[in-house]
Design an enzyme around this catalytic site. Sequence first.
Site, mmCIF file in Angstrom:
data_model
loop_
_atom_site.group_PDB
_atom_site.id
_atom_site.type_symbol
_atom_site.label_atom_id
_atom_site.label_comp_id
_atom_site.label_asym_id
_atom_site.label_seq_id
_atom_site.Cartn_x
_atom_site.Cartn_y
_atom_site.Cartn_z
ATOM 1 N N ILE A 82 0.849 -1.202 0.000
ATOM 2 C CA ILE A 82 0.000 0.000 0.000
ATOM 3 C C ILE A 82 0.886 1.253 0.000
ATOM 4 O O ILE A 82 0.598 2.235 -0.692
ATOM 5 C CB ILE A 82 -0.955 -0.028 1.216
ATOM 6 C CG1 ILE A 82 -1.973 -1.172 1.042
ATOM 7 C CG2 ILE A 82 -1.677 1.318 1.372
ATOM 8 C CD1 ILE A 82 -2.829 -1.465 2.275
ATOM 9 N N ASP A 103 13.539 3.344 11.533
ATOM 10 C CA ASP A 103 12.534 2.597 12.306
ATOM 11 C C ASP A 103 11.536 3.615 12.860
ATOM 12 O O ASP A 103 11.912 4.490 13.659
ATOM 13 C CB ASP A 103 13.263 1.862 13.446
ATOM 14 C CG ASP A 103 12.318 1.108 14.368
ATOM 15 O OD1 ASP A 103 11.085 1.274 14.255
ATOM 16 O OD2 ASP A 103 12.834 0.356 15.222
ATOM 17 N N ASN A 161 1.902 4.605 7.155
ATOM 18 C CA ASN A 161 1.452 3.348 6.542
ATOM 19 C C ASN A 161 2.204 2.124 7.071
ATOM 20 O O ASN A 161 1.678 1.019 7.027
ATOM 21 C CB ASN A 161 1.643 3.453 5.015
ATOM 22 C CG ASN A 161 1.509 2.115 4.320
ATOM 23 O OD1 ASN A 161 0.408 1.622 4.123
ATOM 24 N ND2 ASN A 161 2.632 1.491 3.965
ATOM 25 N N TYR A 164 -2.700 -6.579 16.978
ATOM 26 C CA TYR A 164 -2.928 -5.810 15.748
ATOM 27 C C TYR A 164 -4.224 -5.010 15.840
ATOM 28 O O TYR A 164 -4.245 -3.802 15.565
ATOM 29 C CB TYR A 164 -2.979 -6.781 14.558
ATOM 30 C CG TYR A 164 -3.154 -6.102 13.227
ATOM 31 C CD1 TYR A 164 -2.091 -5.425 12.633
ATOM 32 C CD2 TYR A 164 -4.369 -6.145 12.542
ATOM 33 C CE1 TYR A 164 -2.241 -4.804 11.407
ATOM 34 C CE2 TYR A 164 -4.528 -5.526 11.314
ATOM 35 C CZ TYR A 164 -3.449 -4.863 10.749
ATOM 36 O OH TYR A 164 -3.605 -4.240 9.526
ATOM 37 N N LYS A 200 -4.622 -0.927 15.917
ATOM 38 C CA LYS A 200 -5.313 -0.169 14.870
ATOM 39 C C LYS A 200 -6.461 0.664 15.462
ATOM 40 O O LYS A 200 -6.773 1.743 14.936
ATOM 41 C CB LYS A 200 -5.799 -1.100 13.759
ATOM 42 C CG LYS A 200 -4.650 -1.744 12.967
ATOM 43 C CD LYS A 200 -3.766 -0.705 12.288
ATOM 44 C CE LYS A 200 -2.736 -1.324 11.333
ATOM 45 N NZ LYS A 200 -1.916 -0.334 10.638
#
Length: 279
Positions: A19, A81, A108, A176, A180
């Site tokens: 992406i 990083d 991203n 995860y 998010k």
Amino acid sequence: MTIDKGAAIITGCGKRNGIGAAVARVLSRDGFPVVVVDIEPAGVRDIHEPANAADPDWRGVESLVEEIRQAGGTASFVFGDVSDRVAVDAIVAHAVTTHGAVEILVNNAGAPFSLGHGDIAAVDVDEWDQVMAINVRGPFLLARAVAPLLRERGRGRIVNIASVAGRTGSKNNAAYAASKAGVIALSQTLALDLGPDGVTSNAVLPGFILTTRSLSGMSKKTGASVVDDAMVAKSMPSIPVGRAGTPEDVAAVVSFLATDAAAYVNGQSLVVDGGVLRL
Ligand SMILES: NC(=O)c1ccc[n+]([C@@H]2O[C@H](COP(=O)([O-])OP(=O)(O)OC[C@H]3O[C@@H](n4cnc5c(N)ncnc54)[C@H](O)[C@@H]3O)[C@@H](O)[C@H]2O)c1
């Protein structure tokens, strides 16, 4: 009088079909100088990445910059990083030194699929911390570093690539999904903090997008070391528009958010999932 466009910093651009690379290509076509960032030239390899996913001719961010320059755009790359404060300051300093000004930040970069993935009772605590560091601390550090520059310019865009998982949760994927959800809340808060200065902040929530990341997910689930088109078609979730999403589907929404036409879109979560959340 038109003001020269400031640079767009896009993190996590090492993979050819990722992406991040798609966003860099489209923002360059839109006329922004782009700074493409990754921690490794061709992106971090997931432990479940299928053997057929890597492209031997692709030199990562270096190839991406070459490609963009050949197409007439302005681009540079920098390694770093996103979870490291010193590295983040160096990334932003590179953008200013190389391109004069910063106007857009696209957070991203994402922790590898397999990191912290698995049943909650077995999730490694260090891996949880790493996912949070890359997915939440990273966007925070970058937003914090560019905020004074965007404020001074009086125009800016922050786009954070979250996930539908941040809204729905995701089985065996606590770190995860929680990270998010954090990215969504961070985007909403930045919208309040920076909105008065002409800077908008939004989250984009992709669903199933065909990238190396999703192929790693399939490889882990099926145990197959090679994932082909037939396997993708068979194991793809049910999607109302009838196809998997592409990196370009996500990049098109980022491109819109970067325009003046999107100046009144602030603090939103734009879902790019082909309609899955409506099922
Ligand atoms: N592919 C999907 O289906 C999907 C769905 C929802 C959300 N997303 C999100 O979209 C984003 C991009 O996903 P993708 O599938 O294109 O790529 P990906 O997850 O395969 O790659 C992410 C990139 O981030 C880089 N990265 C990892 N750690 C980093 C660090 N510490 N510093 C700098 N860079 C680092 C990697 O090297 C890699 O190039 C991620 O944030 C991901 O969570 C993807």
